[in-house]
Design a protein around this motif. Sequence first.
Motif, short mmCIF file in Angstrom:
data_model
loop_
_atom_site.label_atom_id
_atom_site.label_comp_id
_atom_site.label_asym_id
_atom_site.label_seq_id
_atom_site.Cartn_x
_atom_site.Cartn_y
_atom_site.Cartn_z
N GLU A 32 0.81 -1.22 0.00
CA GLU A 32 0.00 0.00 0.00
C GLU A 32 0.84 1.27 0.00
O GLU A 32 0.30 2.37 -0.18
CB GLU A 32 -0.96 -0.01 1.19
CG GLU A 32 -0.36 0.29 2.55
CD GLU A 32 0.53 -0.81 3.13
OE1 GLU A 32 0.62 -1.91 2.53
OE2 GLU A 32 1.16 -0.56 4.16
N HIS A 81 -3.76 6.00 2.42
CA HIS A 81 -3.02 7.23 2.13
C HIS A 81 -3.15 7.66 0.67
O HIS A 81 -2.97 8.84 0.35
CB HIS A 81 -1.53 7.07 2.46
CG HIS A 81 -1.24 6.54 3.82
ND1 HIS A 81 -2.07 6.68 4.91
CD2 HIS A 81 -0.18 5.80 4.27
CE1 HIS A 81 -1.54 6.09 5.95
NE2 HIS A 81 -0.40 5.57 5.61
N TRP A 182 -10.62 4.04 13.32
CA TRP A 182 -9.18 3.73 13.39
C TRP A 182 -8.44 4.74 12.49
O TRP A 182 -8.27 4.52 11.30
CB TRP A 182 -8.96 2.31 12.91
CG TRP A 182 -7.91 1.50 13.59
CD1 TRP A 182 -8.09 0.53 14.53
CD2 TRP A 182 -6.49 1.56 13.36
NE1 TRP A 182 -6.89 -0.04 14.87
CE2 TRP A 182 -5.89 0.59 14.20
CE3 TRP A 182 -5.67 2.34 12.56
CZ2 TRP A 182 -4.51 0.36 14.24
CZ3 TRP A 182 -4.30 2.13 12.59
CH2 TRP A 182 -3.74 1.14 13.44
N ASP A 184 -5.28 6.97 10.96
CA ASP A 184 -3.88 6.65 10.67
C ASP A 184 -3.30 7.74 9.79
O ASP A 184 -3.90 8.00 8.73
CB ASP A 184 -3.88 5.28 9.93
CG ASP A 184 -2.57 4.55 10.03
OD1 ASP A 184 -2.34 3.69 9.17
OD2 ASP A 184 -1.78 4.86 10.93
N PHE A 185 -2.18 8.42 10.01
CA PHE A 185 -1.49 8.55 11.27
C PHE A 185 -0.90 9.95 11.34
O PHE A 185 -0.73 10.61 10.32
CB PHE A 185 -0.37 7.49 11.41
CG PHE A 185 0.74 7.56 10.39
CD1 PHE A 185 0.64 6.83 9.20
CD2 PHE A 185 1.87 8.33 10.60
CE1 PHE A 185 1.67 6.85 8.27
CE2 PHE A 185 2.90 8.37 9.67
CZ PHE A 185 2.81 7.63 8.49
N ARG A 216 -4.14 7.64 17.15
CA ARG A 216 -3.25 8.16 16.11
C ARG A 216 -3.62 9.55 15.58
O ARG A 216 -3.00 10.03 14.63
CB ARG A 216 -3.14 7.14 14.97
CG ARG A 216 -2.48 5.85 15.45
CD ARG A 216 -2.12 4.91 14.34
NE ARG A 216 -1.47 3.71 14.88
CZ ARG A 216 -0.76 2.86 14.14
NH1 ARG A 216 -0.62 3.06 12.85
NH2 ARG A 216 -0.20 1.80 14.69
N GLU A 237 2.25 -1.30 16.73
CA GLU A 237 2.20 -1.89 15.38
C GLU A 237 3.39 -2.80 15.17
O GLU A 237 4.53 -2.42 15.41
CB GLU A 237 2.22 -0.76 14.36
CG GLU A 237 2.17 -1.20 12.94
CD GLU A 237 1.97 -0.04 12.00
OE1 GLU A 237 1.24 0.91 12.37
OE2 GLU A 237 2.56 -0.06 10.92
O1 FHN Z 1 1.26 3.78 6.77
C1 FHN Z 1 0.32 2.92 7.40
C2 FHN Z 1 0.45 1.53 6.85
O2 FHN Z 1 0.23 1.52 5.47
C3 FHN Z 1 -0.59 0.64 7.54
O3 FHN Z 1 -1.90 1.12 7.26
C4 FHN Z 1 -0.32 0.66 9.05
C5 FHN Z 1 -1.35 -0.19 9.77
O4 FHN Z 1 -1.35 0.16 11.12
N1 FHN Z 1 -0.41 2.03 9.54
C6 FHN Z 1 0.51 2.96 8.91
C7 FHN Z 1 1.94 2.70 9.32
O5 FHN Z 1 2.03 2.89 10.72
#
Ligand code: FHN
Length: 424
Positions: A32, A81, A182, A184-185, A216, A237
């Motif tokens: 990803e 992202h 959830w 991120d981030f 986050r 993580e």
């Molecule tokens: O950049 C993201 C990554 O692609 C993935 O989604 C993880 C999952 O917790 N979170 C970020 C990296 O810390």
Amino acid sequence: MNDRAKRTEWFLEDRFGLFIHWGLYTIPARGEWVRSFEKISNQEYQPYFEEFNPTHYNPKEWAKLAKAAGQKYAVLTTKHHDGFCLFDSQLTDYKSTNTPAKRDLVREYVEAFREEGLKIGFYYSIIDWYHEDYPAYGDRQHPMRDHEDFKNKTVDFDRYLEYMHGQVKELLTNYGKIDVMWFDFSYDDMTGEKWKATKLINMIRGLQPEIIIDNRLGGNIMSANPEVYAGDFYSPEQIIPPQGILNEAGEQVPWEACITLNDHWGYHAKDKNYKSAKQVIRTLVECVSKNGNLLLNVGPDAKGIIPTESIDILAEVGQWMDRNGASIYGCKAADLPKPEWGRYTQKGNTLYAHVYDRGIGPIYFAGLKDRIKKARLLADGSELHVSTPWMAERYSDESGAFITLSGARLPDDNDTVIELELYE
Ligand code: FHN
């Protein structure tokens, strides 16, 4: 009981969830982060949008797989992202309903998982490499971070925040009761009020009062007085916190370790480095033995198919959970030191001994002399006896207890669980 404790009661009961990373990046099939690592522009990425059509997407199958694995909740990437939305957002054209799929993939996920009785979580990336008002040049990871065309480009970040907050409102308004948000981030100065996090959290709490939110968005969830946006649970993580998670006041903080099955979150065609079911089971036990949850990830491919390796691992984990789930659900750390042969989890007066190492002779339970009312092999309910056999007599000190298991090998090499009912 404080608000966070009330909101997270189900979370501490359920303990085990499914993380799902899915989107356009499944077509290049190199994970990803492919846009960032290979500095792929929106234009170069556009063919994947124009092609995306997961003909085999059947979230009912995904939901049944998760349920059979013993997972009680799920978290799907609604937008990662790359900015691609798996839901029918009215705030952008960059969404699954405008691809050949012509489907609101999030709605189908919600309906399927809810029908199987799993709680619903949404992952939402506050980072957005597609949106024209997200800062690009000089950013730490934006695909266009060092592209000259972006050097003097001005962005209206408030307009991006209006978009981001608006999409969160869509997600928490249009899909019924949502149990986990959830985010991120956050990173560098992109954290906390940079996201207008207080305003965002207040909106979320107004729309979904019972929802739980990760940490986050920023702030310090470890503080004795955390910011309103610091979240309801801590989100380590690819690691299990060595000692669990306590805040500055020494209080337990709910936490959830998110872990991949191979080395990528999003589908990577060449990544065959999968963990074993034994590793997953023991990871789940370790999380619970330290008062935590496990969010285990799958990365479906461009067709909407979960890799066979992931399916097989989840199926084996589910067989173990089917017999031993009582040692996970609603359990937490035991007030005992970690034993040499494995780990403990506990629920009320019931202690679960997770025996990994058969060793030689009887299993020794330090500190449990005269405390065990009843012992059973959890998997089949068969009776076990607390006794000090002849070869152990000289070691039967004041504190320990012995249980003899027949044979030289453990009944379950993944994890043999002994259920110990303790005297009050
Ligand atoms: O950049 C993201 C990554 O692609 C993935 O989604 C993880 C999952 O917790 N979170 C970020 C990296 O810390």
